[in-house]
Design an enzyme around this catalytic site. Structure first.
Site, PDB file in Angstrom:
ATOM      1  N   ASP A 161      -9.061  -5.317  -5.600  1.00 40.72           N
ATOM      2  CA  ASP A 161      -8.237  -4.400  -4.811  1.00 40.72           C
ATOM      3  C   ASP A 161      -8.701  -2.953  -4.933  1.00 40.72           C
ATOM      4  OD1 ASP A 161      -5.995  -3.346  -3.436  1.00 40.72           O
ATOM      5  OD2 ASP A 161      -4.623  -4.710  -4.456  1.00 40.72           O
ATOM      6  N   HIS A 205      -7.177  -6.151  -1.170  1.00 42.14           N
ATOM      7  CA  HIS A 205      -5.971  -5.368  -0.865  1.00 42.14           C
ATOM      8  C   HIS A 205      -4.898  -6.160  -0.113  1.00 42.14           C
ATOM      9  CE1 HIS A 205      -4.032  -1.486  -0.824  1.00 42.14           C
ATOM     10  NE2 HIS A 205      -4.008  -1.379   0.491  1.00 42.14           N
ATOM     11  N   SER A 257       0.844  -1.192   0.000  1.00 39.38           N
ATOM     12  CA  SER A 257       0.000   0.000   0.000  1.00 39.38           C
ATOM     13  C   SER A 257       0.888   1.255   0.000  1.00 39.38           C
ATOM     14  CB  SER A 257      -0.974  -0.055   1.183  1.00 39.38           C
ATOM     15  OG  SER A 257      -2.056   0.821   0.986  1.00 39.38           O
TER      16      SER A 257
END
Length: 298
Positions: free
Chosen positions: A250, A277, A110
């Site tokens: 995602d 994710h 991320s």
């Protein structure tokens, strides 16, 4: 179950301390995999399954970025203190302090993805590989994609989110319930949420200083200092072997990952069909296979 750590401690970072844990023996031959968590303002906990790589022979370093987890908390710091440059310097410092600067791999998840890409742009000689997982190359593109994903939520959810965002009532139970609809679709599709992910999620709200300042109140409402940040223009400088990871569902959609593929020479991209994710939690066995295959190729 993640393997037990070999060591835990802190290293000095200026007048502050960065907390870390290692699994496996550093400097024993294979490069250490440094897990760089998301947020900014999350913690290492949700990335603990990466410690399984130590069972395959790659030592793993987890750490908490400044302001969170076991590292120094600074809730009174002015917003201008929290910058990309600060966290890039902290990562550089950690690698040096642990004595692995001549042989390491970065795994950035991320927000950790563009942070690690920024590190790789400097072409550090000891960086053997780069993994950019579920990560945006550009927050303006991220925000465009968040708007698109939000428009696909069930009737009434987007209206609830917009109403509370306009009022700034992010702590409202109604807002949190609507937020959870998005998170269950695009952040973690496992029900109930895994303990490690829940730990990091709660840590953000125990001290939201960094998350609220740089990101904003949620993953999809980025109103902090990162909202205009992009690493796209610098990606051409990266010469490190690179693996890109994303999930089919995602929040880091293909549009936000595509610049890494377009700009980093030879970058390989693996999309996890059953994941959002967190493929390392949602498809752990395939994730381990993909990671070990990449690491063996270095």
């Amino acid at each position: 179950m993640s393997p037990q750590p070999s060591a835990k401690g802190t290293v000095p970072f200026g007048e502050y301390r960065t907390w870390y844990r290692t699994t496996g023996e550093l400097g024993a031959g294979r490069p250490a995999v440094v897990a760089v968590h998301g947020g900014p303002g999350s913690t290492h906990d949700y990335l603990l399954p990466l410690a399984r790589l130590a069972e395959q022979g790659w030592p793993v370093v987890h750490y908490d970025q400044l302001g969170n987890g076991g590292s120094t908390h600074l809730p009174g710091k002015e917003p201008e203190f929290w910058t990309v440059e600060l966290f890039a310097a902290e990562l550089d410092n950690l690698v040096r302090q642990l004595g692995i600067a001549d042989n390491y791999v970065l795994y950035g998840q991320s927000w950790g993805g563009p942070l690690c890409a920024t590190h790789a742009m400097g072409r550090p000689p000891g960086l053997r590989g780069l993994v950019v997982a579920n990560a945006p190359a550009s927050y303006p593109i991220w925000l465009e994609e968040m708007a698109r994903l939000r428009s696909q939520l069930p009737p009434g959810v987007q209206e609830t989110l917009l109403r509370h965002e306009a009022a700034g009532t992010y702590e409202s139970q109604e807002y949190l319930a609507a937020m959870r609809v998005f998170y269950d679709r695009h952040v973690c599709r496992i029900q109930p949420w895994p303990r490690d992910f829940l730990s990091s999620f709660m840590e953000i709200y125990n001290d939201p200083t960094v998350y609220y300042t740089m990101n904003g109140p949620t993953e999809f409402h980025v109103i902090g200092s990162l909202k205009d940040w992009s690493v796209i223009d610098g990606l051409d400088a990266i010469r490190t072997p690179t693996l890109l990871i994303s999930g089919r569902h995602d929040e880091a959609t293909e549009a936000v990952v595509q610049p890494y593929k377009d700009r980093i020479p030879g970058a390989r991209w693996e999309i996890f069909e059953e994941s959002s994710h967190l493929p390392h939690l949602e498809e752990p066995d395939r994730f381990l296979d993909v990671m070990t295959d990449f690491l063996k190729s270095l």
